[in-house]
Design an enzyme around this catalytic site. Sequence first.
Site, PDB file in Angstrom:
ATOM      1  N   SER A 137       0.855  -1.194   0.000  1.00  0.00           N
ATOM      2  CA  SER A 137       0.000   0.000   0.000  1.00  0.00           C
ATOM      3  C   SER A 137       0.884   1.235   0.000  1.00  0.00           C
ATOM      4  O   SER A 137       2.039   1.184   0.459  1.00  0.00           O
ATOM      5  CB  SER A 137      -0.870   0.003   1.263  1.00  0.00           C
ATOM      6  OG  SER A 137      -1.529   1.253   1.411  1.00  0.00           O
ATOM      7  N   TYR A 147      -0.555  -1.076  10.493  1.00  0.00           N
ATOM      8  CA  TYR A 147      -0.882  -1.321   9.079  1.00  0.00           C
ATOM      9  C   TYR A 147       0.268  -0.829   8.192  1.00  0.00           C
ATOM     10  O   TYR A 147       0.767  -1.563   7.335  1.00  0.00           O
ATOM     11  CB  TYR A 147      -2.203  -0.623   8.720  1.00  0.00           C
ATOM     12  CG  TYR A 147      -2.663  -0.912   7.299  1.00  0.00           C
ATOM     13  CD1 TYR A 147      -3.238  -2.135   6.973  1.00  0.00           C
ATOM     14  CD2 TYR A 147      -2.517   0.031   6.293  1.00  0.00           C
ATOM     15  CE1 TYR A 147      -3.655  -2.409   5.666  1.00  0.00           C
ATOM     16  CE2 TYR A 147      -2.929  -0.226   4.998  1.00  0.00           C
ATOM     17  CZ  TYR A 147      -3.503  -1.453   4.692  1.00  0.00           C
ATOM     18  OH  TYR A 147      -3.906  -1.717   3.403  1.00  0.00           O
TER      19      TYR A 147
HETATM   20  N1  LIG Z   1      -8.898  -1.071  -0.632  1.00  0.00           N
HETATM   21  C1  LIG Z   1      -7.891  -0.228  -0.421  1.00  0.00           C
HETATM   22  O1  LIG Z   1      -8.072   1.010  -0.342  1.00  0.00           O
HETATM   23  C2  LIG Z   1      -6.491  -0.776  -0.314  1.00  0.00           C
HETATM   24  C3  LIG Z   1      -5.427   0.132  -0.515  1.00  0.00           C
HETATM   25  C4  LIG Z   1      -4.133  -0.341  -0.448  1.00  0.00           C
HETATM   26  C5  LIG Z   1      -3.893  -1.678  -0.183  1.00  0.00           C
HETATM   27  N2  LIG Z   1      -4.948  -2.527   0.039  1.00  0.00           N
HETATM   28  C6  LIG Z   1      -4.618  -3.928   0.327  1.00  0.00           C
HETATM   29  O2  LIG Z   1      -5.201  -4.731  -0.681  1.00  0.00           O
HETATM   30  C7  LIG Z   1      -5.380  -6.055  -0.193  1.00  0.00           C
HETATM   31  C8  LIG Z   1      -6.749  -6.555  -0.590  1.00  0.00           C
HETATM   32  O3  LIG Z   1      -7.712  -5.763   0.076  1.00  0.00           O
HETATM   33  P1  LIG Z   1      -9.060  -5.298  -0.622  1.00  0.00           P
HETATM   34  O4  LIG Z   1      -9.041  -3.835  -0.685  1.00  0.00           O
HETATM   35  O5  LIG Z   1      -9.317  -6.082  -1.840  1.00  0.00           O
HETATM   36  O6  LIG Z   1     -10.057  -5.689   0.553  1.00  0.00           O
HETATM   37  P2  LIG Z   1     -11.361  -6.622   0.592  1.00  0.00           P
HETATM   38  O7  LIG Z   1     -12.268  -6.339  -0.566  1.00  0.00           O
HETATM   39  O8  LIG Z   1     -11.905  -6.456   1.970  1.00  0.00           O
HETATM   40  O9  LIG Z   1     -10.778  -8.103   0.416  1.00  0.00           O
HETATM   41  C9  LIG Z   1      -9.947  -8.642   1.404  1.00  0.00           C
HETATM   42  C10 LIG Z   1      -9.708 -10.110   1.084  1.00  0.00           C
HETATM   43  O10 LIG Z   1      -8.830 -10.650   2.097  1.00  0.00           O
HETATM   44  C11 LIG Z   1      -9.402 -11.830   2.604  1.00  0.00           C
HETATM   45  N3  LIG Z   1      -9.027 -12.033   4.002  1.00  0.00           N
HETATM   46  C12 LIG Z   1      -9.175 -11.177   5.035  1.00  0.00           C
HETATM   47  N4  LIG Z   1      -8.783 -11.757   6.186  1.00  0.00           N
HETATM   48  C13 LIG Z   1      -8.370 -13.016   5.861  1.00  0.00           C
HETATM   49  C14 LIG Z   1      -7.881 -14.120   6.609  1.00  0.00           C
HETATM   50  N5  LIG Z   1      -7.748 -14.054   7.948  1.00  0.00           N
HETATM   51  N6  LIG Z   1      -7.580 -15.268   5.960  1.00  0.00           N
HETATM   52  C15 LIG Z   1      -7.730 -15.352   4.617  1.00  0.00           C
HETATM   53  N7  LIG Z   1      -8.200 -14.352   3.850  1.00  0.00           N
HETATM   54  C16 LIG Z   1      -8.525 -13.198   4.478  1.00  0.00           C
HETATM   55  C17 LIG Z   1     -10.902 -11.642   2.446  1.00  0.00           C
HETATM   56  O11 LIG Z   1     -11.560 -12.891   2.323  1.00  0.00           O
HETATM   57  P3  LIG Z   1     -12.440 -13.643   3.454  1.00  0.00           P
HETATM   58  O12 LIG Z   1     -13.113 -12.630   4.292  1.00  0.00           O
HETATM   59  O13 LIG Z   1     -13.357 -14.492   2.616  1.00  0.00           O
HETATM   60  O14 LIG Z   1     -11.431 -14.472   4.199  1.00  0.00           O
HETATM   61  C18 LIG Z   1     -10.986 -10.922   1.098  1.00  0.00           C
HETATM   62  O15 LIG Z   1     -10.955 -11.861   0.045  1.00  0.00           O
HETATM   63  C19 LIG Z   1      -5.148  -5.979   1.318  1.00  0.00           C
HETATM   64  O16 LIG Z   1      -3.871  -6.511   1.613  1.00  0.00           O
HETATM   65  C20 LIG Z   1      -5.192  -4.486   1.613  1.00  0.00           C
HETATM   66  O17 LIG Z   1      -4.399  -4.156   2.730  1.00  0.00           O
HETATM   67  C21 LIG Z   1      -6.231  -2.112  -0.041  1.00  0.00           C
END
Ligand SMILES: NC(=O)c1ccc[n+]([C@@H]2O[C@H](COP(=O)([O-])OP(=O)(O)OC[C@H]3O[C@@H](n4cnc5c(N)ncnc54)[C@H](OP(=O)(O)O)[C@@H]3O)[C@@H](O)[C@H]2O)c1
Length: 253
Positions: A137, A147
């Site tokens: 990120s 984070y």
């Molecule tokens: N959205 C943003 O603004 C943003 C910005 C920068 C970086 N990121 C990073 O991008 C990545 C993906 O996030 P996203 O934005 O796509 O969020 P999201 O839509 O909430 O998806 C998160 C994913 O992680 C899985 N997950 C969460 N806890 C888990 C666990 N304990 N075991 C296995 N799987 C788990 C969830 O699946 P289940 O709940 O089915 O397990 C879901 O598939 C993350 O690493 C986040 O830090 C996001």
Amino acid sequence: MPTALITGASAGLGAEFARQLADRGADLVLVARSQDALDALAAELRARHRVAVEVIVADLAEEPGVARVVARIADAERPIDVLVNNAGFGLPLQFADNDIADEVRHLRVHVEAPMRLMHAALRVMRGRGGRIINVASVAGFISRSTYSACKAWLIGFSRWANDEYARDGVTVTALCPGFVHTTFHARMGLAAGQEGVPGMLWLDAPYVVRAGLRAAARGRSVVIPSLRYKAVVALSRLVPRAVTARVARRGRM
Ligand SMILES: NC(=O)c1ccc[n+]([C@@H]2O[C@H](COP(=O)([O-])OP(=O)(O)OC[C@H]3O[C@@H](n4cnc5c(N)ncnc54)[C@H](OP(=O)(O)O)[C@@H]3O)[C@@H](O)[C@H]2O)c1
């Protein structure tokens, strides 16, 4: 056909990685906790792209879940060519106010699980080649609680590993997006618009994933999608840490 294993594939960026990699003909191994969402995505991608899709239901904050995924990656008979460490979540409070058990789960999902999956993957990829993408990120370049610290770990490790394993034909890329429209913020209890982030700072998942796959194909160790966020990171290097920390208090990315 290459095979890609994606963690956090049930939603958001992980599901988008699955769609774009399937579109390029990759077989997939989808990992997350939500079986129904994984099964639905697997059925959709098998039907649309005629690729093979396995589902592994695993909680990456728990030992049995990580061990199951490590065992799949370590299976040299069915090698993984692309590993996407993407699973993640945000914690709603400041560090001292969060439950310490939640902080430990957060550290395991963001750092311990990617480290262990990379360790298993590199042992199989060395010599035959492979790509690893770590979803970090923009937060990894600034100071905001655990984070940012977790994402900084992924960036620092990717920089080193990309150089170290280049001779083995393995690339390691930290993908560093800013705010992306996914379920991430809703899962933290924030309704749309409550994040306090201007509209122009939001990115779409397909754009971010395309940038990640392109950077990995070029062997880059770090990629920050969009000029806007490249400028944010460049600026954050010039202003004092206390100022970026104050600004970072406003939002989660
Ligand atoms: N959205 C943003 O603004 C943003 C910005 C920068 C970086 N990121 C990073 O991008 C990545 C993906 O996030 P996203 O934005 O796509 O969020 P999201 O839509 O909430 O998806 C998160 C994913 O992680 C899985 N997950 C969460 N806890 C888990 C666990 N304990 N075991 C296995 N799987 C788990 C969830 O699946 P289940 O709940 O089915 O397990 C879901 O598939 C993350 O690493 C986040 O830090 C996001």
